[in-house]
Scaffold this motif. Structure first.
Motif, short mmCIF file in Angstrom:
data_model
loop_
_atom_site.label_atom_id
_atom_site.label_comp_id
_atom_site.label_asym_id
_atom_site.label_seq_id
_atom_site.Cartn_x
_atom_site.Cartn_y
_atom_site.Cartn_z
N ASP A 1 5.44 -103.75 -9.55
CA ASP A 1 5.40 -103.97 -8.11
C ASP A 1 6.02 -105.32 -7.72
OD1 ASP A 1 4.21 -101.53 -7.76
OD2 ASP A 1 2.16 -102.34 -7.65
N SER B 1 13.29 -107.29 -5.91
CA SER B 1 14.54 -106.54 -5.79
C SER B 1 14.81 -106.11 -4.35
CB SER B 1 14.50 -105.32 -6.71
OG SER B 1 15.65 -104.53 -6.55
N GLN B 2 13.79 -105.64 -3.67
CA GLN B 2 13.96 -105.23 -2.27
C GLN B 2 14.22 -106.43 -1.37
OE1 GLN B 2 10.38 -103.03 -1.48
NE2 GLN B 2 11.22 -101.13 -2.27
N ARG C 1 9.82 -104.95 -8.20
CA ARG C 1 10.35 -104.09 -7.15
C ARG C 1 10.41 -104.83 -5.81
NH1 ARG C 1 7.47 -99.07 -7.67
NH2 ARG C 1 8.95 -98.67 -9.33
#
Length: 178
Positions: A7, A13-14, A10
């Motif tokens: 999480d 990355s977002q 991620r």
């Protein structure tokens, strides 16, 4: 790898996904990261070439920045403090976007100074590439990639050298050294 680590990665990355040139927010306004390309009017002013990227390696977040500068700007200003400020702007943008996306805070701790490299492209212009490392505190028990040890490198190299022989190949016509 635990779900918590996935999480966090991620979310980073977002958050980093909208750092490209020309990115807009949900209202259609250009996103402000803190780079030089965001200053001025893109239709009337000379475009500034700069950008940034992030990558993760274990608990370490590598933040990279590159830009094109005039040589007189390198000598006229304090370039190191300017690069440090740009890095802190990029990190604050990442933290803000991470919080907006995940609802959690991203805790980053500096792991040293900004490593900058200036390369000459002409007598007028130079490229600047900089990198700064941060430790991600939310990663739990993740380990960084370890450096190779000298023992293993020397053993494999010595094994390779041990396989060599002092014999000449049958088609070698050189004189024997005496």
């Amino acid at each position: 790898m635990s779900q918590k680590v996935v999480d966090v990665l991620r979310g980073i990355s977002q958050a980093a996904g909208n750092m490209y040139d020309g990115a807009t927010d949900e209202n259609g306004e250009p996103i402000k990261i803190g780079l030089k390309r965001e200053e001025g009017n893109p239709l009337l002013d000379k475009r500034v070439i700069d950008g940034c990227s992030v990558r993760c390696c274990g608990k370490t977040l590598h933040v990279s920045y590159h830009s094109e500068l005039l040589l007189k700007d390198v000598y006229a200003k304090n370039l190191e403090s300017e690069l440090e400020q740009t890095m802190s702007d990029i990190v604050s943008y990442l933290k803000k976007e991470y919080k907006k996306i995940t609802g959690n805070t991203l805790s980053l701790k500096e792991k040293g100074e900004c490593d900058a490299r200036v390369e000459s492209t002409s007598r007028i212009r130079v490229f600047v590439t900089a990198r700064k490392d941060y430790e991600i505190s939310n990663m739990g028990d993740v380990e960084d990639i370890k450096e190779p040890t000298e023992d293993k490198l020397e053993k494999t190299f010595s094994d390779f050298l041990a396989k060599a022989s002092d014999k000449k190949a049958p088609n070698d016509k050189r004189k024997a050294e005496s």
